[in-house]
Design an enzyme around this catalytic site. Structure first.
Site, PDB file in Angstrom:
ATOM      1  N   CYS A 152       1.553  19.992 -11.229  1.00 37.55           N
ATOM      2  CA  CYS A 152       0.087  20.002 -11.175  1.00 37.55           C
ATOM      3  C   CYS A 152      -0.417  18.588 -10.887  1.00 37.55           C
ATOM      4  O   CYS A 152      -1.201  18.372  -9.983  1.00 37.55           O
ATOM      5  CB  CYS A 152      -0.494  20.523 -12.484  1.00 37.55           C
ATOM      6  SG  CYS A 152      -0.105  22.258 -12.815  1.00 37.55           S
ATOM      7  N   TYR A 186     -10.928  27.672 -17.587  1.00 38.58           N
ATOM      8  CA  TYR A 186     -10.570  29.080 -17.721  1.00 38.58           C
ATOM      9  C   TYR A 186     -11.669  29.834 -18.464  1.00 38.58           C
ATOM     10  O   TYR A 186     -12.335  29.280 -19.346  1.00 38.58           O
ATOM     11  CB  TYR A 186      -9.233  29.226 -18.450  1.00 38.58           C
ATOM     12  CG  TYR A 186      -8.039  28.924 -17.581  1.00 38.58           C
ATOM     13  CD1 TYR A 186      -7.592  29.850 -16.637  1.00 38.58           C
ATOM     14  CD2 TYR A 186      -7.367  27.711 -17.680  1.00 38.58           C
ATOM     15  CE1 TYR A 186      -6.505  29.572 -15.823  1.00 38.58           C
ATOM     16  CE2 TYR A 186      -6.274  27.425 -16.874  1.00 38.58           C
ATOM     17  CZ  TYR A 186      -5.853  28.360 -15.945  1.00 38.58           C
ATOM     18  OH  TYR A 186      -4.779  28.082 -15.134  1.00 38.58           O
ATOM     19  N   ARG A 203       0.829  -1.212   0.000  1.00 40.60           N
ATOM     20  CA  ARG A 203       0.000   0.000   0.000  1.00 40.60           C
ATOM     21  C   ARG A 203       0.859   1.255   0.000  1.00 40.60           C
ATOM     22  O   ARG A 203       0.359   2.358   0.200  1.00 40.60           O
ATOM     23  CB  ARG A 203      -0.927  -0.019   1.216  1.00 40.60           C
ATOM     24  CG  ARG A 203      -1.920  -1.175   1.195  1.00 40.60           C
ATOM     25  CD  ARG A 203      -2.890  -1.103   2.348  1.00 40.60           C
ATOM     26  NE  ARG A 203      -2.243  -1.354   3.630  1.00 40.60           N
ATOM     27  CZ  ARG A 203      -2.502  -2.393   4.415  1.00 40.60           C
ATOM     28  NH1 ARG A 203      -3.375  -3.315   4.033  1.00 40.60           N
ATOM     29  NH2 ARG A 203      -1.900  -2.531   5.583  1.00 40.60           N
ATOM     30  N   ARG A 204       2.159   1.057  -0.229  1.00 43.30           N
ATOM     31  CA  ARG A 204       3.102   2.181  -0.209  1.00 43.30           C
ATOM     32  C   ARG A 204       3.683   2.462  -1.593  1.00 43.30           C
ATOM     33  O   ARG A 204       4.669   3.198  -1.701  1.00 43.30           O
ATOM     34  CB  ARG A 204       4.242   1.877   0.763  1.00 43.30           C
ATOM     35  CG  ARG A 204       3.776   1.600   2.180  1.00 43.30           C
ATOM     36  CD  ARG A 204       4.938   1.211   3.072  1.00 43.30           C
ATOM     37  NE  ARG A 204       4.502   0.918   4.434  1.00 43.30           N
ATOM     38  CZ  ARG A 204       5.312   0.563   5.423  1.00 43.30           C
ATOM     39  NH1 ARG A 204       6.617   0.435   5.179  1.00 43.30           N
ATOM     40  NH2 ARG A 204       4.835   0.317   6.629  1.00 43.30           N
ATOM     41  N   ARG A 230      -3.456  18.411  -8.257  1.00 38.96           N
ATOM     42  CA  ARG A 230      -3.873  19.516  -7.386  1.00 38.96           C
ATOM     43  C   ARG A 230      -4.572  20.610  -8.173  1.00 38.96           C
ATOM     44  O   ARG A 230      -5.487  21.279  -7.694  1.00 38.96           O
ATOM     45  CB  ARG A 230      -2.661  20.108  -6.659  1.00 38.96           C
ATOM     46  CG  ARG A 230      -1.663  20.757  -7.610  1.00 38.96           C
ATOM     47  CD  ARG A 230      -0.601  21.604  -6.941  1.00 38.96           C
ATOM     48  NE  ARG A 230       0.282  22.168  -7.954  1.00 38.96           N
ATOM     49  CZ  ARG A 230       0.080  23.323  -8.574  1.00 38.96           C
ATOM     50  NH1 ARG A 230      -0.981  24.058  -8.276  1.00 38.96           N
ATOM     51  NH2 ARG A 230       0.927  23.756  -9.489  1.00 38.96           N
ATOM     52  N   SER A 231      -4.095  20.860  -9.402  1.00 36.98           N
ATOM     53  CA  SER A 231      -4.603  21.940 -10.248  1.00 36.98           C
ATOM     54  C   SER A 231      -4.880  21.363 -11.623  1.00 36.98           C
ATOM     55  O   SER A 231      -3.965  20.851 -12.272  1.00 36.98           O
ATOM     56  CB  SER A 231      -3.576  23.073 -10.337  1.00 36.98           C
ATOM     57  OG  SER A 231      -4.009  24.094 -11.222  1.00 36.98           O
ATOM     58  N   ASN A 245      -3.234  14.539 -19.417  1.00 31.61           N
ATOM     59  CA  ASN A 245      -2.872  13.828 -18.193  1.00 31.61           C
ATOM     60  C   ASN A 245      -3.529  12.458 -18.121  1.00 31.61           C
ATOM     61  O   ASN A 245      -2.893  11.475 -17.724  1.00 31.61           O
ATOM     62  CB  ASN A 245      -3.247  14.661 -16.969  1.00 31.61           C
ATOM     63  CG  ASN A 245      -2.678  16.062 -16.991  1.00 31.61           C
ATOM     64  OD1 ASN A 245      -3.386  17.031 -16.687  1.00 31.61           O
ATOM     65  ND2 ASN A 245      -1.422  16.209 -17.383  1.00 31.61           N
ATOM     66  N   ASP A 268      -6.365  22.043 -15.290  1.00 32.12           N
ATOM     67  CA  ASP A 268      -6.855  22.798 -16.446  1.00 32.12           C
ATOM     68  C   ASP A 268      -7.683  21.816 -17.266  1.00 32.12           C
ATOM     69  O   ASP A 268      -7.153  21.036 -18.050  1.00 32.12           O
ATOM     70  CB  ASP A 268      -5.665  23.339 -17.240  1.00 32.12           C
ATOM     71  CG  ASP A 268      -6.051  24.046 -18.528  1.00 32.12           C
ATOM     72  OD1 ASP A 268      -7.239  23.994 -18.919  1.00 32.12           O
ATOM     73  OD2 ASP A 268      -5.157  24.642 -19.160  1.00 32.12           O
TER      74      ASP A 268
END
Length: 273
Positions: free
Chosen positions: A156, A219, A136-137, A176-177, A187, A179
């Site tokens: 990101c 955006y 689990r690591r 985290r961010s 991604n 677009d």
């Protein structure tokens, strides 16, 4: 209002999230000064055995997706190799020498330790899949707090975890961010391809790719493009043909082929820098 969803048997979790953001998101300011509509904490899932999640409601530049991942796996942080292969997606952030600082590939392949050594997280992740698949690591992180200020752009998509069950490998990414219009289709495809590579090298089948987003935003100058995209019916996802390389770091463009990719036309938009 966003266009109404068209009935389809093809799963469209990415497009569904675009629609949700347009309809229920909160207007927010951002670092670039462009302005966004945003939601926080969303998740989408793809069954990788059912097709490769390369978005079809607009054309995704496949060579850039593949090239960027190969560049990450090289441990590179200079755009020269990308440019030599006709890929320009990192140009806006590079300095006059083409350097980006210790970004993704450096952290993946050469995370510095206090005693002056370096950790190859990708090699370690593969070894864990082969020797302790129930771990689990099994996590790879690009979020090195001590080096964020030296990066042209903090990561990101910053962390992924590998999970094995019933001989199938799944991958969950935390971004985290996000677009949503320009970045996230890249991604999704990139980490799905990476999952296939890990699975192939470890002798596993593929399971799910799970994308988890923090600040999921559209955006303000992408809204019309998103509405156009949502007016299109999804088409069947392509299949991936992946030639097995000698190791995780030997894959080349010629080893990776997508068959049956028939997307709608490209939709252009400006990247927020």
């Amino acid at each position: 209002m966003a266009p109404q969803q068209q009935p389809s048997s093809i799963p469209t979790p990415y497009e569904d999230l675009l629609r949700e953001i347009l309809e229920t998101g909160t207007p927010k300011g951002d670092r670039t000064g462009t302005g966004t509509t945003s939601l926080f904490g969303r998740q989408i899932r793809y069954d990788l055995s059912a097709g490769f999640p390369l978005i079809t409601t607009k054309s995704v530049h496949v060579k850039s997706v593949v090239g960027e991942l190969l560049w990450f796996l090289r441990g590179d942080s200079n755009v020269r190799w990308l440019q030599e292969n006709g890929i320009r997606i990192w140009n806006e952030w590079a300095d006059e020498n083409g350097d980006l600082g210790p970004v993704y590939g450096v952290q993946w392949r050469s995370w510095p330790t206090p005693n002056g050594q370096h950790i190859d997280q990708i090699a370690g992740a593969l070894e864990t899949l082969q020797t302790n698949p129930d771990s689990r690591r099994n996590i790879v992180s690009a979020w090195n707090v001590s080096e964020l200020d030296n990066m042209a752009l903090p990561p990101c998509h910053l962390l992924f975890q590998l999970y094995v069950a019933n001989g199938k490998l799944s991958c969950q990414l935390y971004q985290r961010s996000a677009d949503m219009f320009l970045g996230v289709p890249f991604n999704i495809a990139s980490y799905s391809l990476l999952t296939h590579m890990f699975a192939q090298q470890a002798g596993l089948e593929v399971g799910e790719f799970i994308w988890t987003g923090g600040d999921c935003h559209i955006y303000d100058n992408h809204v019309e493009q998103v509405k156009l995209q949502l007016s299109r019916d999804a088409r069947p996802y392509p299949q991936l043909k992946l030639n097995k390389a000698a190791d995780m770091f030997s894959y080349d463009f010629s080893d990776i082929e997508f068959t049956g990719y028939d997307p709608h036309p490209v939709i252009k938009a400006k990247v927020a820098v």
